[in-house]
Structures are given as structure tokens and as C-alpha cells.
Scaffold this motif. Sequence first.
Motif, mmCIF file in Angstrom:
data_model
loop_
_atom_site.group_PDB
_atom_site.id
_atom_site.type_symbol
_atom_site.label_atom_id
_atom_site.label_comp_id
_atom_site.label_asym_id
_atom_site.label_seq_id
_atom_site.Cartn_x
_atom_site.Cartn_y
_atom_site.Cartn_z
ATOM 1 N N SER A 312 6.201 0.642 -7.972
ATOM 2 C CA SER A 312 6.021 1.543 -6.832
ATOM 3 C C SER A 312 6.610 2.890 -7.205
ATOM 4 N N ASP A 313 5.775 3.899 -7.278
ATOM 5 C CA ASP A 313 6.227 5.214 -7.708
ATOM 6 C C ASP A 313 6.767 6.056 -6.558
ATOM 7 N N VAL A 314 6.219 5.881 -5.380
ATOM 8 C CA VAL A 314 6.642 6.651 -4.210
ATOM 9 C C VAL A 314 6.703 5.701 -3.023
ATOM 10 N N HIS A 337 -5.537 7.748 -1.679
ATOM 11 C CA HIS A 337 -6.093 6.670 -0.881
ATOM 12 C C HIS A 337 -5.349 6.605 0.453
ATOM 13 N N LEU A 338 -5.920 5.945 1.421
ATOM 14 C CA LEU A 338 -5.365 5.686 2.749
ATOM 15 C C LEU A 338 -5.481 6.866 3.695
ATOM 16 N N ARG A 382 0.487 -1.037 -0.253
ATOM 17 C CA ARG A 382 0.508 -0.258 -1.493
ATOM 18 C C ARG A 382 -0.870 0.357 -1.715
ATOM 19 N N TYR A 383 -0.870 1.641 -2.007
ATOM 20 C CA TYR A 383 -2.110 2.393 -2.190
ATOM 21 C C TYR A 383 -1.988 3.263 -3.436
ATOM 22 N N ALA A 399 -0.893 6.440 -9.898
ATOM 23 C CA ALA A 399 0.436 6.053 -9.436
ATOM 24 C C ALA A 399 0.293 5.264 -8.155
ATOM 25 N N ASN A 400 1.327 4.492 -7.827
ATOM 26 C CA ASN A 400 1.332 3.668 -6.620
ATOM 27 C C ASN A 400 2.162 4.302 -5.511
ATOM 28 N N LEU A 401 1.610 4.281 -4.312
ATOM 29 C CA LEU A 401 2.272 4.755 -3.120
ATOM 30 C C LEU A 401 2.532 3.557 -2.215
ATOM 31 N N GLU A 402 3.785 3.358 -1.848
ATOM 32 C CA GLU A 402 4.171 2.227 -0.979
ATOM 33 C C GLU A 402 4.474 2.769 0.411
ATOM 34 N N VAL A 403 3.742 2.285 1.425
ATOM 35 C CA VAL A 403 3.985 2.666 2.814
ATOM 36 C C VAL A 403 4.718 1.505 3.485
#
Length: 404
Positions: A312-314, A337-338, A382-383, A399-403
Motif C-alpha cells: 500500500s503506497d498511500v 481509479h475510484l 485498495r485501488y 501504485a496502490n491507494l488504500e481507502v
Amino acid sequence: MRDRHDAGPGRVRGVSRRQVSGVGGALGLMAVTGLSASAALSRRPPSTGAELRSAVPLPPAFRVPLPLPSVAAPVGTTGGADRYEITQREATLEILPGGLPAGARELPLMITDRAFVDDGSLAYPALDPALRGRPGVREPCLGGVLGDVILVNGAPWPVHEVDAARYRLRVLNGSNARHYALEAVGADGRRLDLVQIGADQGLLAAPVTHHRLPVAPAERYDVVVDFSHAEVGSLVRVVNRLGTGRTRDVMAFRVVREARGDSRVPRTLSTDLPAWRRSDAVQVRDFAFRAGRMRGGHGWLIGGLPFDPARSDVTVDLGDVEVWRLIADAHHLVHLHLVGFRVLSRNGRPPLAHDAGLKDTVSPRPGEAVEIITRFDGCRGRYLFHCHNAEHEDMGMMANLEVV
């Protein structure tokens, strides 16, 4: 503004809102963010890649009809009326303003560029021809693969017959790496207005008129063109001012008949676009999109790191508003994304005309810093965010974005 420090490419700095508002240009951004010159400015020519040459004779332009997607067939017909089976689901719909061109005067246009080998199959300089093992392409295509044939809806340099009336064109750049600067040019050499009414994620608040429309890979533009300004029997060419030789032409419209036109472009298109303000942001993050090394070879990196699907990058909180500053060393196409976003600035200056509306893809130019603002709403999970240049993302620029 909350202070949160994440490991990975989204670096957070203790920058005041006044500093963020006042920083101008990539050099100023380096002073605030600590990025080196080699990271913030281009180390490569401002080219998107190298063009492949087809091994087959290329067809003449404007001879092949424009293919259009088929309309769903009815399940039955009763008394001259077609019957369709529809599964109803609850949804939030955007009610379109009245008067826009519709029906046969609303055309999807997917623009791509490709090259072909002698048997007619696609040419592609992959390091692994099976496309199953090693990612990447051979030199000199590391910056992106360009083709020498322009396809619209799968047809090379097609032509479409139109009435002397307004048409709505839904444009998608489906190319791997090629950028377009589109113009509609009449037989007399005059340019027709390209009236933009929509961007990646829907209608604009109000129409924006262009004479030349930049379209980067993965971007979508909704435009209206009025062919009543061209003579019946004439040809209106869609050209790419960034192309050379055969790639300068895209397609053509042949105006074949006078017609009644009752369509219009309303002054107000949408009233529900998000009005995020910089002061709403709980976080400002910097992302450097630049060349680097991956697995011992050439790569394209975000924040100095190649993509790792397990990392998870962010991490962001659901509902938070953030400002992201995207800094590029070459032409990159940043796609989230998202969520959709609004463009706040380019190198500290106001956005360009084609940046209007709610977008999900933006193209920072070499050495440019683009600020975007968004709210991370929707769903936790994760997006991805990544460069939409197909070769860049294949060589690590994701990169991966974790909400949460």
C-alpha cells in the motif's frame, strides 16, 4: 490541515496553504518538496516514444466507412413495436440537458494508432513476445509505442457521411502513448469550432469552445461540431497537429445533405459538479513520475518505486479531501481509479481550457507539476493510480491507494 506521514511515493510535507498557493513552476516545487532537478525536470526529450513502421501497404485515407457499434436487438416485435427485456436496478443518473444532438447525430469515436506486420497482425516490440514473463519493450520504444496507422473505431482513416447539422462526438484516445491535438478543418481551410460539453466523468458546468483540442491517452472528451458551417458535398477533415506524414490525418466527415437542425448547446450543462476548495484539503501530497531502474533494467517509477501489488503506497480516510501534486520528467498520463478530480493548477498557473470539468486522467508535460484536488468517497478498499501510457505502466509506473 492534519499531518500524516506515509511511507512510499506520496510524500507529505509540512507546507502551509499559503506556500502551496504561492509556489510557481517546477523549480519552486523543488525548493518546497526537496525534489532533485533530475527528478523534477525531464531527463529525456519531450517525446512520447518511437513510431513503428508497418510492413504492409497502407490504405488511402477517407475511403473506409466509419464503423459504429451496433444497437442491441429487441427480443421481440409486437404490432410494429420492438420489445426489450430490461433488468431494473437502483442507480443515480445524470439527467442530460435538453437539445443536445442525439440518435444518429451522436457518434462514439475511439482513436488509436497501430502498426502491422506483413501478415496483417499487430506489430509490437515486446521483450517477451508471449507477453507472459518479462515486461517491457525494446529500445527505442521505452517511452511508448506509436503506430503509423490511425484507426477510428477500428478502421484506418475512415470517413462518415453527415447532415449539415450539429453532431455530438464522444472522443476517446485509446492509443498506447500517442497524443493528439485535434482540429476539424473544412475544405476552405477554416477550422470548425470544437465545443466541449463533457470531460472524463461527465458534463461540464458550461461549454468550452476550442479550435484545437489536446487529447492524451485514456482521456475522453464530449464535443459538439456544427457541420452546417461547411458546404454540402465538402469534406471536413479531422487532423492531428502533433502528427507527421500519414499520422497527421485522423478521419473525415463528408457533408452530404441539408437538414433541419433543432439541437442546441445549452449555456448551463450541469449544476452538480463538486466545488472542492484548497482549504478543504486535509493533506497535500507530492508524487514524482520519472524514469528509473526496475529488476536490473529500465523502469518507470512513482516516488522512486516500481509497482508492488502487495504494497500500500498511500493510505487515505474515506471522505477526506486531498490535493495531489503530480511532477513529471516526461509525458505522463496520471489516472486515478475510484474517484474523479478537478485540476487546480499547472506549474502554479491556472489550468488550461481543456482541463475543465471532473476528470480522472490528466497529462503533466515534461518538467511540469500539475495539482489536482479530490474527495476519496465511494467505497473502502485498495485501488490503483498509474500512468496510462501502456508501456510506462507495464514497466512499473503504478501504485496502490488504500481507502480506510
